[in-house]
Design a protein around this motif. Structure first.
Motif, PDB file in Angstrom:
ATOM      1  N   THR A  63     -50.726  32.567  56.928  1.00  0.00           N
ATOM      2  CA  THR A  63     -49.363  33.075  57.038  1.00  0.00           C
ATOM      3  C   THR A  63     -48.975  33.746  55.724  1.00  0.00           C
ATOM      4  OG1 THR A  63     -48.343  31.062  56.168  1.00  0.00           O
ATOM      5  CG2 THR A  63     -48.720  31.161  58.569  1.00  0.00           C
ATOM      6  N   ILE A  64     -47.904  34.491  55.777  1.00  0.00           N
ATOM      7  CA  ILE A  64     -47.383  35.101  54.556  1.00  0.00           C
ATOM      8  C   ILE A  64     -47.077  34.010  53.538  1.00  0.00           C
ATOM      9  CG2 ILE A  64     -45.393  36.342  53.611  1.00  0.00           C
ATOM     10  CD1 ILE A  64     -45.437  38.035  56.193  1.00  0.00           C
ATOM     11  N   ALA A  65     -46.529  32.891  54.011  1.00  0.00           N
ATOM     12  CA  ALA A  65     -46.209  31.780  53.102  1.00  0.00           C
ATOM     13  C   ALA A  65     -47.469  31.256  52.402  1.00  0.00           C
ATOM     14  CB  ALA A  65     -45.517  30.655  53.867  1.00  0.00           C
ATOM     15  N   ASP A  66     -48.596  31.166  53.132  1.00  0.00           N
ATOM     16  CA  ASP A  66     -49.859  30.707  52.524  1.00  0.00           C
ATOM     17  C   ASP A  66     -50.283  31.647  51.393  1.00  0.00           C
ATOM     18  OD1 ASP A  66     -50.130  28.612  54.401  1.00  0.00           O
ATOM     19  OD2 ASP A  66     -51.291  29.882  55.780  1.00  0.00           O
ATOM     20  N   VAL A  67     -50.196  32.934  51.656  1.00  0.00           N
ATOM     21  CA  VAL A  67     -50.639  33.928  50.673  1.00  0.00           C
ATOM     22  C   VAL A  67     -49.710  33.934  49.462  1.00  0.00           C
ATOM     23  CG1 VAL A  67     -51.040  36.384  50.290  1.00  0.00           C
ATOM     24  CG2 VAL A  67     -51.793  35.320  52.403  1.00  0.00           C
ATOM     25  N   GLU A  68     -48.436  33.835  49.696  1.00  0.00           N
ATOM     26  CA  GLU A  68     -47.495  33.821  48.568  1.00  0.00           C
ATOM     27  C   GLU A  68     -47.612  32.541  47.758  1.00  0.00           C
ATOM     28  OE1 GLU A  68     -43.713  34.975  50.268  1.00  0.00           O
ATOM     29  OE2 GLU A  68     -44.332  37.086  50.353  1.00  0.00           O
ATOM     30  N   LYS A  69     -47.961  31.418  48.409  1.00  0.00           N
ATOM     31  CA  LYS A  69     -48.216  30.170  47.669  1.00  0.00           C
ATOM     32  C   LYS A  69     -49.471  30.325  46.816  1.00  0.00           C
ATOM     33  CE  LYS A  69     -48.868  25.179  48.047  1.00  0.00           C
ATOM     34  NZ  LYS A  69     -49.590  25.161  46.818  1.00  0.00           N
ATOM     35  N   THR A  72     -48.545  32.210  43.784  1.00  0.00           N
ATOM     36  CA  THR A  72     -47.829  31.370  42.819  1.00  0.00           C
ATOM     37  C   THR A  72     -48.792  30.441  42.094  1.00  0.00           C
ATOM     38  OG1 THR A  72     -45.832  31.470  44.152  1.00  0.00           O
ATOM     39  CG2 THR A  72     -45.972  29.668  42.566  1.00  0.00           C
ATOM     40  N   ASP A  73     -49.737  29.875  42.842  1.00  0.00           N
ATOM     41  CA  ASP A  73     -50.727  28.988  42.224  1.00  0.00           C
ATOM     42  C   ASP A  73     -51.580  29.743  41.206  1.00  0.00           C
ATOM     43  OD1 ASP A  73     -49.800  26.854  43.707  1.00  0.00           O
ATOM     44  OD2 ASP A  73     -51.409  26.943  45.203  1.00  0.00           O
ATOM     45  N   VAL A  74     -52.014  30.947  41.546  1.00  0.00           N
ATOM     46  CA  VAL A  74     -52.817  31.749  40.616  1.00  0.00           C
ATOM     47  C   VAL A  74     -51.978  32.099  39.387  1.00  0.00           C
ATOM     48  CG1 VAL A  74     -54.028  33.945  40.276  1.00  0.00           C
ATOM     49  CG2 VAL A  74     -54.344  32.661  42.404  1.00  0.00           C
ATOM     50  N   LEU A  75     -50.724  32.446  39.621  1.00  0.00           N
ATOM     51  CA  LEU A  75     -49.818  32.758  38.518  1.00  0.00           C
ATOM     52  C   LEU A  75     -49.807  31.626  37.493  1.00  0.00           C
ATOM     53  CD1 LEU A  75     -47.485  34.473  37.254  1.00  0.00           C
ATOM     54  CD2 LEU A  75     -45.935  33.145  38.713  1.00  0.00           C
ATOM     55  N   HIS A  76     -49.798  30.385  37.990  1.00  0.00           N
ATOM     56  CA  HIS A  76     -49.722  29.211  37.110  1.00  0.00           C
ATOM     57  C   HIS A  76     -51.083  28.609  36.785  1.00  0.00           C
ATOM     58  CE1 HIS A  76     -45.430  29.413  37.340  1.00  0.00           C
ATOM     59  NE2 HIS A  76     -45.473  29.391  38.656  1.00  0.00           N
ATOM     60  N   GLY A  77     -52.172  29.285  37.162  1.00  0.00           N
ATOM     61  CA  GLY A  77     -53.521  28.832  36.801  1.00  0.00           C
ATOM     62  C   GLY A  77     -53.977  27.596  37.538  1.00  0.00           C
ATOM     63  N   LYS A  78     -53.533  27.392  38.781  1.00  0.00           N
ATOM     64  CA  LYS A  78     -53.849  26.168  39.495  1.00  0.00           C
ATOM     65  C   LYS A  78     -55.293  26.004  39.973  1.00  0.00           C
ATOM     66  CE  LYS A  78     -52.492  23.176  43.225  1.00  0.00           C
ATOM     67  NZ  LYS A  78     -51.714  22.990  44.411  1.00  0.00           N
ATOM     68  N   PRO A  79     -55.998  27.033  40.429  1.00  0.00           N
ATOM     69  CA  PRO A  79     -57.331  26.764  41.000  1.00  0.00           C
ATOM     70  C   PRO A  79     -58.246  26.000  40.045  1.00  0.00           C
ATOM     71  CG  PRO A  79     -56.712  29.026  41.381  1.00  0.00           C
ATOM     72  CD  PRO A  79     -55.676  28.436  40.471  1.00  0.00           C
ATOM     73  N   ARG A  80     -59.012  25.082  40.634  1.00  0.00           N
ATOM     74  CA  ARG A  80     -59.965  24.293  39.830  1.00  0.00           C
ATOM     75  C   ARG A  80     -60.841  25.194  38.978  1.00  0.00           C
ATOM     76  NH1 ARG A  80     -61.297  21.638  44.704  1.00  0.00           N
ATOM     77  NH2 ARG A  80     -62.859  23.250  44.780  1.00  0.00           N
ATOM     78  N   SER A  81     -61.298  26.308  39.572  1.00  0.00           N
ATOM     79  CA  SER A  81     -62.244  27.150  38.862  1.00  0.00           C
ATOM     80  C   SER A  81     -61.600  27.957  37.750  1.00  0.00           C
ATOM     81  CB  SER A  81     -62.978  28.072  39.828  1.00  0.00           C
ATOM     82  OG  SER A  81     -62.067  28.814  40.569  1.00  0.00           O
ATOM     83  N   GLY A  89     -65.619  34.241  31.460  1.00  0.00           N
ATOM     84  CA  GLY A  89     -65.551  35.690  31.585  1.00  0.00           C
ATOM     85  C   GLY A  89     -64.712  36.176  32.748  1.00  0.00           C
ATOM     86  N   LYS A  90     -64.056  35.284  33.462  1.00  0.00           N
ATOM     87  CA  LYS A  90     -63.248  35.676  34.616  1.00  0.00           C
ATOM     88  C   LYS A  90     -61.772  35.463  34.298  1.00  0.00           C
ATOM     89  CE  LYS A  90     -66.838  34.540  37.900  1.00  0.00           C
ATOM     90  NZ  LYS A  90     -67.277  33.667  38.952  1.00  0.00           N
ATOM     91  N   ALA A  91     -60.936  36.280  34.897  1.00  0.00           N
ATOM     92  CA  ALA A  91     -59.496  36.147  34.704  1.00  0.00           C
ATOM     93  C   ALA A  91     -59.041  34.799  35.234  1.00  0.00           C
ATOM     94  CB  ALA A  91     -58.774  37.273  35.418  1.00  0.00           C
ATOM     95  N   THR A  92     -58.137  34.154  34.517  1.00  0.00           N
ATOM     96  CA  THR A  92     -57.742  32.804  34.885  1.00  0.00           C
ATOM     97  C   THR A  92     -56.315  32.684  35.391  1.00  0.00           C
ATOM     98  OG1 THR A  92     -57.130  32.369  32.601  1.00  0.00           O
ATOM     99  CG2 THR A  92     -59.350  31.732  33.283  1.00  0.00           C
ATOM    100  N   GLY A  93     -55.585  33.732  35.518  1.00  0.00           N
ATOM    101  CA  GLY A  93     -54.242  33.635  36.062  1.00  0.00           C
ATOM    102  C   GLY A  93     -53.307  34.650  35.448  1.00  0.00           C
TER     103      GLY A  93
END
Length: 160
Positions: A63-69, A72-81, A89-93
């Protein structure tokens, strides 16, 4: 086969998309093949952000809500990786990376819809974070160098 398509996870769809893109079957804005460097940049965003956050979801149920969440998670650096040891060498947020992740996911889903893997683009209309536009003016020296380069190209008969 149709049932299998309907149950594709985001991870499976991302993997399919990367194969398509590397084979030259993916088009920018539906007009021309994407640049050869694009799948590598897409893969970095997919592996670092999209798969860790949405990989187990069924693509057609996003859903749009899933993608926007996710954004937001990427914005705040949430993913484990986003751990620097894992994402070397990869962008982190940040807002730019978050917005590009949404764009990448939307390109994947748009391509899947175009190729008949999904009936509807489930996240069309998701809002990307605004990024700060950069404004830069050429210096006098750079303008002079540009003029010389254009004159040289014209003498060689290069296309404008």
């Amino acid at each position: 086969m149709i049932a299998a398509r309907a149950e594709m996870t985001v991870t499976a769809m991302c993997d399919w998309y990367l194969k398509e893109a590397r084979a030259g079957n993916s088009y920018a804005a539906g007009i021309c093949p994407i640049k050869t460097s694009s799948p590598n940049m897409d893969e970095s965003r997919i592996e670092t952000h999209i798969k860790p956050l949405l990989g187990n979801c069924k693509a057609r149920h996003l859903t749009i809500a899933d993608v926007e969440k996710m954004q937001t998670d990427v914005l705040h650096g949430k993913p484990r990786s986003c751990d620097p040891a894992v994402a070397e060498g990869k962008a982190t947020g940040g807002p730019g990376v978050a917005g590009r992740c949404v764009g990448t996911l939307q390109a994947i889903l748009g391509h899947a819809k175009h190729k008949g893997l999904i009936d509807q683009h489930p996240t069309k209309g998701a809002k990307k974070l605004a990024t700060q536009k950069r404004t830069r003016r050429l210096s006098s020296k750079e303008i002079e160098m540009l003029g010389k380069g254009l004159a040289y190209a014209e003498r060689r008969g290069d296309s404008p």
